[in-house]
Design a protein around this motif. Structure first.
Motif, PDB file in Angstrom:
ATOM      1  N   MET A   1       0.846  -1.180   0.000  1.00  0.00           N
ATOM      2  CA  MET A   1       0.000   0.000   0.000  1.00  0.00           C
ATOM      3  C   MET A   1       0.895   1.247   0.000  1.00  0.00           C
ATOM      4  SD  MET A   1      -2.806   1.244   2.841  1.00  0.00           S
ATOM      5  CE  MET A   1      -4.025   0.053   2.330  1.00  0.00           C
ATOM      6  N   ASP A   2       0.554   2.218  -0.818  1.00  0.00           N
ATOM      7  CA  ASP A   2       1.308   3.467  -0.872  1.00  0.00           C
ATOM      8  C   ASP A   2       0.736   4.440   0.153  1.00  0.00           C
ATOM      9  OD1 ASP A   2       2.758   5.716  -1.441  1.00  0.00           O
ATOM     10  OD2 ASP A   2       2.164   5.836  -3.556  1.00  0.00           O
ATOM     11  N   LEU A   3       1.353   4.470   1.323  1.00  0.00           N
ATOM     12  CA  LEU A   3       0.862   5.302   2.420  1.00  0.00           C
ATOM     13  C   LEU A   3       0.993   6.793   2.134  1.00  0.00           C
ATOM     14  CD1 LEU A   3       2.205   3.238   5.441  1.00  0.00           C
ATOM     15  CD2 LEU A   3      -0.138   3.309   4.550  1.00  0.00           C
ATOM     16  N   ARG A   4       1.875   7.163   1.224  1.00  0.00           N
ATOM     17  CA  ARG A   4       2.018   8.582   0.881  1.00  0.00           C
ATOM     18  C   ARG A   4       0.697   9.163   0.363  1.00  0.00           C
ATOM     19  NH1 ARG A   4       7.830   9.963  -0.911  1.00  0.00           N
ATOM     20  NH2 ARG A   4       8.945   8.112  -0.256  1.00  0.00           N
ATOM     21  N   LYS A   5      -0.084   8.311  -0.287  1.00  0.00           N
ATOM     22  CA  LYS A   5      -1.347   8.777  -0.879  1.00  0.00           C
ATOM     23  C   LYS A   5      -2.386   9.150   0.166  1.00  0.00           C
ATOM     24  CE  LYS A   5      -0.864   6.292  -5.222  1.00  0.00           C
ATOM     25  NZ  LYS A   5      -1.383   5.246  -6.105  1.00  0.00           N
ATOM     26  N   VAL A   6      -2.223   8.669   1.411  1.00  0.00           N
ATOM     27  CA  VAL A   6      -3.221   8.960   2.438  1.00  0.00           C
ATOM     28  C   VAL A   6      -2.697   9.917   3.515  1.00  0.00           C
ATOM     29  CG1 VAL A   6      -4.575   6.856   2.095  1.00  0.00           C
ATOM     30  CG2 VAL A   6      -2.653   6.844   3.717  1.00  0.00           C
ATOM     31  N   ILE A   7      -1.522  10.478   3.278  1.00  0.00           N
ATOM     32  CA  ILE A   7      -0.970  11.477   4.193  1.00  0.00           C
ATOM     33  C   ILE A   7      -1.074  12.843   3.522  1.00  0.00           C
ATOM     34  CG2 ILE A   7       1.128  12.306   5.344  1.00  0.00           C
ATOM     35  CD1 ILE A   7       1.952   9.341   5.609  1.00  0.00           C
ATOM     36  N   ARG A   8      -1.776  13.730   4.194  1.00  0.00           N
ATOM     37  CA  ARG A   8      -1.972  15.082   3.653  1.00  0.00           C
ATOM     38  C   ARG A   8      -0.709  15.911   3.911  1.00  0.00           C
ATOM     39  NH1 ARG A   8      -7.311  17.437   5.404  1.00  0.00           N
ATOM     40  NH2 ARG A   8      -6.577  16.743   7.434  1.00  0.00           N
ATOM     41  N   GLY A  30      -9.309   3.637   7.740  1.00  0.00           N
ATOM     42  CA  GLY A  30      -9.165   2.411   8.521  1.00  0.00           C
ATOM     43  C   GLY A  30      -8.223   1.395   7.910  1.00  0.00           C
ATOM     44  N   GLU A  31      -8.306   1.213   6.610  1.00  0.00           N
ATOM     45  CA  GLU A  31      -7.451   0.242   5.936  1.00  0.00           C
ATOM     46  C   GLU A  31      -5.979   0.658   6.005  1.00  0.00           C
ATOM     47  OE1 GLU A  31      -6.854  -1.728   1.484  1.00  0.00           O
ATOM     48  OE2 GLU A  31      -8.658  -0.549   1.896  1.00  0.00           O
ATOM     49  N   ALA A  32      -5.713   1.933   5.763  1.00  0.00           N
ATOM     50  CA  ALA A  32      -4.333   2.428   5.797  1.00  0.00           C
ATOM     51  C   ALA A  32      -3.773   2.399   7.221  1.00  0.00           C
ATOM     52  CB  ALA A  32      -4.266   3.846   5.234  1.00  0.00           C
ATOM     53  N   LYS A  34      -4.706   0.415   9.706  1.00  0.00           N
ATOM     54  CA  LYS A  34      -4.473  -0.994  10.061  1.00  0.00           C
ATOM     55  C   LYS A  34      -3.215  -1.517   9.378  1.00  0.00           C
ATOM     56  CE  LYS A  34      -6.704  -5.555  10.191  1.00  0.00           C
ATOM     57  NZ  LYS A  34      -5.426  -6.219  10.293  1.00  0.00           N
ATOM     58  N   PHE A  35      -3.036  -1.188   8.110  1.00  0.00           N
ATOM     59  CA  PHE A  35      -1.839  -1.612   7.373  1.00  0.00           C
ATOM     60  C   PHE A  35      -0.575  -1.089   8.067  1.00  0.00           C
ATOM     61  CE2 PHE A  35       1.489  -0.760   4.257  1.00  0.00           C
ATOM     62  CZ  PHE A  35       1.626  -2.001   3.652  1.00  0.00           C
ATOM     63  N   THR A  36      -0.595   0.175   8.472  1.00  0.00           N
ATOM     64  CA  THR A  36       0.550   0.798   9.144  1.00  0.00           C
ATOM     65  C   THR A  36       0.905   0.054  10.426  1.00  0.00           C
ATOM     66  OG1 THR A  36      -0.001   2.967   8.229  1.00  0.00           O
ATOM     67  CG2 THR A  36       1.379   2.937  10.215  1.00  0.00           C
ATOM     68  N   ILE A  37      -0.081  -0.164  11.273  1.00  0.00           N
ATOM     69  CA  ILE A  37       0.148  -0.840  12.552  1.00  0.00           C
ATOM     70  C   ILE A  37       0.618  -2.273  12.310  1.00  0.00           C
ATOM     71  CG2 ILE A  37      -0.916  -1.583  14.712  1.00  0.00           C
ATOM     72  CD1 ILE A  37      -0.436   1.562  14.275  1.00  0.00           C
ATOM     73  N   ASP A  38       0.000  -2.949  11.359  1.00  0.00           N
ATOM     74  CA  ASP A  38       0.401  -4.323  11.027  1.00  0.00           C
ATOM     75  C   ASP A  38       1.854  -4.377  10.538  1.00  0.00           C
ATOM     76  OD1 ASP A  38      -2.094  -5.270  11.760  1.00  0.00           O
ATOM     77  OD2 ASP A  38      -2.810  -5.517   9.692  1.00  0.00           O
ATOM     78  N   GLU A  39       2.282  -3.372   9.779  1.00  0.00           N
ATOM     79  CA  GLU A  39       3.668  -3.334   9.296  1.00  0.00           C
ATOM     80  C   GLU A  39       4.653  -3.175  10.454  1.00  0.00           C
ATOM     81  OE1 GLU A  39       5.072  -3.693   5.971  1.00  0.00           O
ATOM     82  OE2 GLU A  39       3.113  -4.668   5.940  1.00  0.00           O
ATOM     83  N   PHE A  40       4.322  -2.324  11.406  1.00  0.00           N
ATOM     84  CA  PHE A  40       5.171  -2.187  12.595  1.00  0.00           C
ATOM     85  C   PHE A  40       5.266  -3.523  13.334  1.00  0.00           C
ATOM     86  CE2 PHE A  40       3.895   2.547  13.012  1.00  0.00           C
ATOM     87  CZ  PHE A  40       5.011   2.973  12.321  1.00  0.00           C
ATOM     88  N   ILE A  41       4.129  -4.144  13.557  1.00  0.00           N
ATOM     89  CA  ILE A  41       4.085  -5.416  14.289  1.00  0.00           C
ATOM     90  C   ILE A  41       4.880  -6.488  13.550  1.00  0.00           C
ATOM     91  CG2 ILE A  41       2.553  -7.296  15.030  1.00  0.00           C
ATOM     92  CD1 ILE A  41       0.453  -5.069  15.666  1.00  0.00           C
ATOM     93  N   LYS A  42       4.734  -6.529  12.225  1.00  0.00           N
ATOM     94  CA  LYS A  42       5.457  -7.520  11.421  1.00  0.00           C
ATOM     95  C   LYS A  42       6.975  -7.367  11.609  1.00  0.00           C
ATOM     96  CE  LYS A  42       4.239  -7.456   7.149  1.00  0.00           C
ATOM     97  NZ  LYS A  42       4.116  -7.340   5.681  1.00  0.00           N
ATOM     98  N   ASP A  43       7.450  -6.124  11.630  1.00  0.00           N
ATOM     99  CA  ASP A  43       8.883  -5.905  11.793  1.00  0.00           C
ATOM    100  C   ASP A  43       9.348  -6.243  13.216  1.00  0.00           C
ATOM    101  OD1 ASP A  43      11.376  -4.806  10.467  1.00  0.00           O
ATOM    102  OD2 ASP A  43      11.314  -3.585  12.284  1.00  0.00           O
ATOM    103  N   LEU A  44       8.475  -6.095  14.196  1.00  0.00           N
ATOM    104  CA  LEU A  44       8.849  -6.312  15.599  1.00  0.00           C
ATOM    105  C   LEU A  44       8.658  -7.744  16.085  1.00  0.00           C
ATOM    106  CD1 LEU A  44       7.357  -3.063  17.175  1.00  0.00           C
ATOM    107  CD2 LEU A  44       9.780  -3.608  16.835  1.00  0.00           C
ATOM    108  N   GLN A 145      10.744   2.421  15.508  1.00  0.00           N
ATOM    109  CA  GLN A 145       9.821   2.312  14.383  1.00  0.00           C
ATOM    110  C   GLN A 145       9.205   3.675  14.075  1.00  0.00           C
ATOM    111  OE1 GLN A 145       8.876  -0.780  12.812  1.00  0.00           O
ATOM    112  NE2 GLN A 145      10.598  -1.620  13.973  1.00  0.00           N
ATOM    113  N   PHE A 146       9.223   4.054  12.801  1.00  0.00           N
ATOM    114  CA  PHE A 146       8.664   5.338  12.391  1.00  0.00           C
ATOM    115  C   PHE A 146       7.757   5.156  11.181  1.00  0.00           C
ATOM    116  CE2 PHE A 146      12.851   6.057  14.175  1.00  0.00           C
ATOM    117  CZ  PHE A 146      12.563   6.957  15.186  1.00  0.00           C
ATOM    118  N   LEU A 147       6.673   5.892  11.160  1.00  0.00           N
ATOM    119  CA  LEU A 147       5.833   5.936   9.976  1.00  0.00           C
ATOM    120  C   LEU A 147       6.583   6.680   8.869  1.00  0.00           C
ATOM    121  CD1 LEU A 147       3.226   5.684   8.353  1.00  0.00           C
ATOM    122  CD2 LEU A 147       2.351   7.684   9.590  1.00  0.00           C
ATOM    123  N   ILE A 148       7.151   7.857   9.213  1.00  0.00           N
ATOM    124  CA  ILE A 148       7.795   8.727   8.227  1.00  0.00           C
ATOM    125  C   ILE A 148       9.219   9.044   8.676  1.00  0.00           C
ATOM    126  CG2 ILE A 148       7.745  11.034   7.174  1.00  0.00           C
ATOM    127  CD1 ILE A 148       4.668  10.988   7.725  1.00  0.00           C
TER     128      ILE A 148
END
Length: 170
Positions: A1-8, A30-32, A34-44, A145-148
């Motif tokens: 998922m391209d998170l840049r598209k949902v960050i203003r 919600g989808e973005a 959840k994806f973000t949190i899941d990505e953090f968890i996956k790495d940890l 862990q950082f989003l950006i």
């Protein structure tokens, strides 16, 4: 998922010349989110993390769902005067002056493996201070862990002794 598209992106906020990355639009999706949190968890998941630490204030927004998803605790790191119990403090330098972060003295147990989760890595000063607080209490910082990550500010250079993961780089 391209998170840049949902960050203003908000130009000239909070002052002229700053291009602010507004994560509220990501959290509204919600989808973005959840994806973000899941990505953090996956790495940890394979890092044997005992507790998540989140710096005030957006670290609370990113860190608490990660802690929940991993079934572990969350510890806030705050500005002075915000925590009600006995605290450990760490003063750190800014470009023009100093700042302070605090954590409850009993929040991290010696030997605990800690991941710090926040929305943004800029100059690295806040993250370095949070890590020093954790280490002062006997904890081991196993991941940040950082989003950006704003690569042009070279924050990662202050954090070379830590495992740093960012989902989006600008």
């Amino acid at each position: 998922m391209d998170l840049r598209k949902v960050i203003r992106e908000v130009e000239n906020f909070p002052k002229e010349g700053i291009n602010f990355k507004d994560i509220t639009t990501l959290m509204q999706d919600g989808e973005a989110f959840k994806f973000t949190i899941d990505e953090f968890i996956k790495d940890l998941k394979d890092k044997n993390v005992d507790v998540i630490v989140g710096p005030e204030a957006r670290g609370f927004l990113m860190g608490t769902p990660v802690a929940y998803g991993m079934g572990i605790g969350f510890v806030p790191v705050r500005k002075p005067g915000k925590l009600p119990h006995e605290v450990e403090s760490y003063n750190y330098g800014l470009e023009y002056g100093t700042d302070t972060l605090e954590i409850h003295k009993d929040a991290i147990k010696p030997g605990q493996r800690v991941a710090i989760v926040d929305d943004l890595l800029a100059t690295g000063g806040t993250m370095e201070a949070a890590a020093k607080l954790i280490e002062k209490l006997g904890g081991e910082v196993v991941s940040m862990q950082f989003l950006i990550e704003l690569e042009f500010l070279n924050g990662r250079d202050k954090l070379t002794q830590y495992n740093v993961n960012s989902l989006i780089k600008y």
